[in-house]
Design an enzyme around this catalytic site. Sequence first.
Site, PDB file in Angstrom:
ATOM      1  N   SER A  93       0.800  -1.239   0.000  1.00 24.29           N
ATOM      2  CA  SER A  93       0.000   0.000   0.000  1.00 24.29           C
ATOM      3  C   SER A  93       0.826   1.278   0.000  1.00 24.29           C
ATOM      4  O   SER A  93       0.277   2.368  -0.201  1.00 24.29           O
ATOM      5  CB  SER A  93      -0.908   0.039   1.222  1.00 24.29           C
ATOM      6  OG  SER A  93      -1.904  -0.942   1.114  1.00 24.29           O
ATOM      7  N   LYS A 141       0.535   3.509  -2.863  1.00 29.44           N
ATOM      8  CA  LYS A 141      -0.607   4.415  -3.029  1.00 29.44           C
ATOM      9  C   LYS A 141      -0.183   5.882  -2.969  1.00 29.44           C
ATOM     10  O   LYS A 141      -0.862   6.747  -3.509  1.00 29.44           O
ATOM     11  CB  LYS A 141      -1.664   4.122  -1.952  1.00 29.44           C
ATOM     12  CG  LYS A 141      -2.328   2.755  -2.127  1.00 29.44           C
ATOM     13  CD  LYS A 141      -3.222   2.367  -0.954  1.00 29.44           C
ATOM     14  CE  LYS A 141      -3.804   0.961  -1.213  1.00 29.44           C
ATOM     15  NZ  LYS A 141      -4.530   0.434  -0.034  1.00 29.44           N
ATOM     16  N   TYR A 188      -3.712  -2.098 -10.309  1.00 30.54           N
ATOM     17  CA  TYR A 188      -3.748  -2.039  -8.845  1.00 30.54           C
ATOM     18  C   TYR A 188      -2.943  -3.191  -8.230  1.00 30.54           C
ATOM     19  O   TYR A 188      -2.131  -2.982  -7.323  1.00 30.54           O
ATOM     20  CB  TYR A 188      -5.200  -2.062  -8.375  1.00 30.54           C
ATOM     21  CG  TYR A 188      -5.349  -1.919  -6.896  1.00 30.54           C
ATOM     22  CD1 TYR A 188      -5.237  -0.667  -6.280  1.00 30.54           C
ATOM     23  CD2 TYR A 188      -5.595  -3.018  -6.085  1.00 30.54           C
ATOM     24  CE1 TYR A 188      -5.369  -0.528  -4.912  1.00 30.54           C
ATOM     25  CE2 TYR A 188      -5.725  -2.888  -4.718  1.00 30.54           C
ATOM     26  CZ  TYR A 188      -5.613  -1.636  -4.132  1.00 30.54           C
ATOM     27  OH  TYR A 188      -5.748  -1.505  -2.767  1.00 30.54           O
ATOM     28  N   TYR A 197      -4.507   3.491   8.259  1.00 29.60           N
ATOM     29  CA  TYR A 197      -5.784   2.821   8.453  1.00 29.60           C
ATOM     30  C   TYR A 197      -6.465   3.343   9.724  1.00 29.60           C
ATOM     31  O   TYR A 197      -6.468   4.546   9.960  1.00 29.60           O
ATOM     32  CB  TYR A 197      -5.603   1.299   8.501  1.00 29.60           C
ATOM     33  CG  TYR A 197      -4.721   0.792   7.405  1.00 29.60           C
ATOM     34  CD1 TYR A 197      -4.961   1.162   6.068  1.00 29.60           C
ATOM     35  CD2 TYR A 197      -3.637  -0.030   7.660  1.00 29.60           C
ATOM     36  CE1 TYR A 197      -4.154   0.693   5.039  1.00 29.60           C
ATOM     37  CE2 TYR A 197      -2.827  -0.496   6.636  1.00 29.60           C
ATOM     38  CZ  TYR A 197      -3.094  -0.128   5.334  1.00 29.60           C
ATOM     39  OH  TYR A 197      -2.295  -0.580   4.340  1.00 29.60           O
ATOM     40  N   VAL A 224       1.150  -3.673   4.078  1.00 30.31           N
ATOM     41  CA  VAL A 224       0.932  -4.933   4.777  1.00 30.31           C
ATOM     42  C   VAL A 224       2.154  -5.851   4.659  1.00 30.31           C
ATOM     43  O   VAL A 224       2.262  -6.855   5.368  1.00 30.31           O
ATOM     44  CB  VAL A 224      -0.363  -5.588   4.242  1.00 30.31           C
ATOM     45  CG1 VAL A 224      -0.103  -6.287   2.923  1.00 30.31           C
ATOM     46  CG2 VAL A 224      -0.974  -6.526   5.245  1.00 30.31           C
TER      47      VAL A 224
END
Lengths: 304, 304, 304, 304
Positions: free
Chosen positions: B63, B66, B188, B240, B258
């Site tokens: 992630s 991103k 993605y 998160y 992660v």
Amino acid sequence: MDYQGLIEEVYHEVQAENLKGKVADYIPEIANVDPNQFGIALVDLKGNVYGVGDHQVPFSIQSISKVHTLTMVFNVFNTKLWSRVNVEPSGDPFNSIAQLEYEKGIPRNPFINAGALVITDALCSKFENPIDQLSEFINELAGETCVKINPDVMNSEKNHGERNTALAYFLKSYKNFNNPIEEVLNVYFSQCAIEMSCVDLAKSFSFLANDGFSIFADRQILSESSARRINALMLTCGFYDEAGEFAYRVGLPGKSGVGGGVAAVMPHKFSIAVWSPELNEKGNSIKSIRALELLTDKLSFSLF
Amino acid sequence: MDYQGLIEEVYHEVQAENLKGKVADYIPEIANVDPNQFGIALVDLKGNVYGVGDHQVPFSIQSISKVHTLTMVFNVFNTKLWSRVNVEPSGDPFNSIAQLEYEKGIPRNPFINAGALVITDALCSKFENPIDQLSEFINELAGETCVKINPDVMNSEKNHGERNTALAYFLKSYKNFNNPIEEVLNVYFSQCAIEMSCVDLAKSFSFLANDGFSIFADRQILSESSARRINALMLTCGFYDEAGEFAYRVGLPGKSGVGGGVAAVMPHKFSIAVWSPELNEKGNSIKSIRALELLTDKLSFSLF
Amino acid sequence: MDYQGLIEEVYHEVQAENLKGKVADYIPEIANVDPNQFGIALVDLKGNVYGVGDHQVPFSIQSISKVHTLTMVFNVFNTKLWSRVNVEPSGDPFNSIAQLEYEKGIPRNPFINAGALVITDALCSKFENPIDQLSEFINELAGETCVKINPDVMNSEKNHGERNTALAYFLKSYKNFNNPIEEVLNVYFSQCAIEMSCVDLAKSFSFLANDGFSIFADRQILSESSARRINALMLTCGFYDEAGEFAYRVGLPGKSGVGGGVAAVMPHKFSIAVWSPELNEKGNSIKSIRALELLTDKLSFSLF
Amino acid sequence: MDYQGLIEEVYHEVQAENLKGKVADYIPEIANVDPNQFGIALVDLKGNVYGVGDHQVPFSIQSISKVHTLTMVFNVFNTKLWSRVNVEPSGDPFNSIAQLEYEKGIPRNPFINAGALVITDALCSKFENPIDQLSEFINELAGETCVKINPDVMNSEKNHGERNTALAYFLKSYKNFNNPIEEVLNVYFSQCAIEMSCVDLAKSFSFLANDGFSIFADRQILSESSARRINALMLTCGFYDEAGEFAYRVGLPGKSGVGGGVAAVMPHKFSIAVWSPELNEKGNSIKSIRALELLTDKLSFSLF
């Protein structure tokens, strides 16, 4: 840095934009305030005070007082506090009860109403005359006697207090409330009814820009590390469900109140208080937020 | 500042604490990584690189990518982007679909999965070879060819991709998805499968510590103001439902993955990447977060 | 009992009330139906058929077909089915995905979309040509060849099927979906596109009024106990988030469809189908529900 | 029909199954009840009473009293009541406050706690001595003086009443509460503390099986239509978030209480009360529900 010139420039630009919002209408004392008032006060680390507009007019600081009570309580309980209240942004309106149910009576953070009630409950556990001692504490932070608790506002809050009372009973049902509910609510409604000017409010936040040391009280209010943590909390949770937007647009730790005030700090630079009664849809002062956005744009710095 | 000494000190203290978490187990390529690996790389504004431990071992950044895609897309769409994705912390797990329903297909922020899918969809609208161009962009930011997309990870992501596929279709049902779903998901899953070392990752984040200018690419990547905004977003939404906790404990804008990586910046000072595979309950690397907490404690500064 | 006189009386009273709703507009084939159509058909336990208005005009039965598929699947899996789908009213809109997340991929009941997708998935596990076999089954229940699958409706459902596709992928992410998604969705969209008249629909529900025995098929379709259980499910879950209102006002087990149809049964007395395209806010046919309310008032009996 | 033989058979079969649950433990008076007690009483339309086991032992009827208060209030306000409380199943636990927030202070139905508080508030608006008049009303329905309000239970309810108090204040904040909160809560906690035997409870429900006419009071208690509506409400909402399961397994309108009692009716046949203190996970008596399931299986009829 010419702070006086800067805030005057910001003040005039915001006035020229002719922004329109809506004054909070749930209690008459706030609903009837002159909506055109607008003031800015900035205090640098040397204690110099700069002001423009209605910066000396006392107004109802409302939820901004949650920073003052948190400071008092954090000094006593330190990290033990976080077993009773979390430090996460809520993503829900400030007075939501649903989230409290999903999270079993542990409020998301100390700035939503449920969390602030836990903080005030903790205050009542450690201070014998919590209202007087809170007033004295803020007076000390501001370096002068400035706090006035408006009894009409206090009574109006009480008369419209069903939702906060519901939150308190709900917290109690989860054993996260230790003192008699009416007593704590009296303190809570009193702290919401505190009136101060932008100048005094900015002074009372000065220690948060100064690693915990208040130049006005002339003492270390909180450890450097604790002061940083309160700033972090304000940044992520200080503006209800508009916290991300404020961080994005302004980038300063701060706290707003439904009376139209916003107090914020630029660590190692200054503290600032802005006030204008008309609110946006999320319940934050439309002119105050715009003023702070312009200010960080002009300074071309923020936290980030 | 002796950054090398500092990160070594941090490294050894964290190792001594013997923290235990749990490696992500949803795809074999990540589940089978040696869990004891731990590396730190720090890059100052002059481009000096400091490293300790497994700082040169490539790992799955997941992630963290991103932030790279958001940067590419933000440069093109600017604030128009915010009609498709919000900038508020979510308070929910990263792959929650419930919130997306309550908020009518507008994801809370660009870092939860739903929001990141919108960003990747926007990427596909403007870049003809999005994967290649993303790889080139990150290589440019790092000042060298370093990006590798692991095809096994990519395939595993795809094979476990039902939930992300559900999110994509759900976004499409709200007309917040413009390109063919399979095409966007391919990009993605590829971006999630990017592998880099801490050193290269820290270099690729350097422009965010430097008002948008990359010393390695030798050009202005984003405007100063946009760079500040991405930092604000990372601070409020980068971890998160642990964003508040990270701001509170560490106080730096950052993004976790992660795979156990965390990249963060101290504006006007340095960028940093830490990696260790074992995660805490919220899905963030337990050693990486501890390392960053110790680092800001030792520096006794953070954003705040 | 003069059922013919009764339904004519109901028909005329409803027409006189001049109720106005809104035709479903998400697919053109349903949006363009003549909104003034209105028909009622009632079938008693001896197989006598009574009808009034547009009772012989085929219309899109949509979600009413969920009762037919549930019957086929319940016959095969029996109570094992309830490990995959629950039997509780949902309290949420029929296509909600949030509840599915809170309840870890187990849909609330077989009549909300998520639950119906699980049922259709189970159908595909046990029937080789599910669409043909479903058509044959309904034809058998109605005692004549009457089912037509409208290919335009089917294609339109498919083209507007993002949300159902999202639900299917979401179910799969919870391992509650066994067959290829596209295959199951094809069956699902086909069953939604079934066209029948009120007369045939009422006949196809007759076994549920008759302890599981169909007079038209001349065989026991379900055990008496299973038939009662499907009726119970229709009563508590047959009308989306208006199930309580329907039970309160009408008091019959039934199922509605977005095409404006409602099929219901009075156990040990009759089955009935009503159709009129204009819907209320909850997505149920405004005239059909009113007709059923008047009917049970006039009969002065219902389940209760 | 040999009802005596039937309930004895059911009684012995349930006893043989040796079902284990958990007595409610939130107040000592209920926690300390002998958990092995089990009684059934059935009353047919002629007023014949059949009983087995502990059918004459008074127990705390708790939430079952919500049917009695609803009856009194429905008689006065009729359908105007539904502007203050809805008639939909809740899908949430009985004391949830979240749903009340999402639905702006209108409780889902009169049987969850929030809805029952609205009903008791309405009772206080129309009856001068609500507790006495409620007791008299139930005595009349049972055809004899049987209601006793246990003062210890009442006080314990009060002492554990924070959550209900929170609900009351929350309702008041939405202007859906008219009388002084403490006064209404006193009535509410009193009605929860009513003690009756299965025999008297079954007699007090008899009118609901008899189109609104009580053979014991010898008068029409509610119109036929209103009685049917209360039955419909019990079927869809009488068992908290297990209402669907109860309708599916048993198929009778009924209401349970946390004391382990269940009262139910088979319209035009009989009313029945079953009691056994041990509860399942959803808070319904494990033996009572099993007894009713066996009963409708043996009768091979239910509503459906």
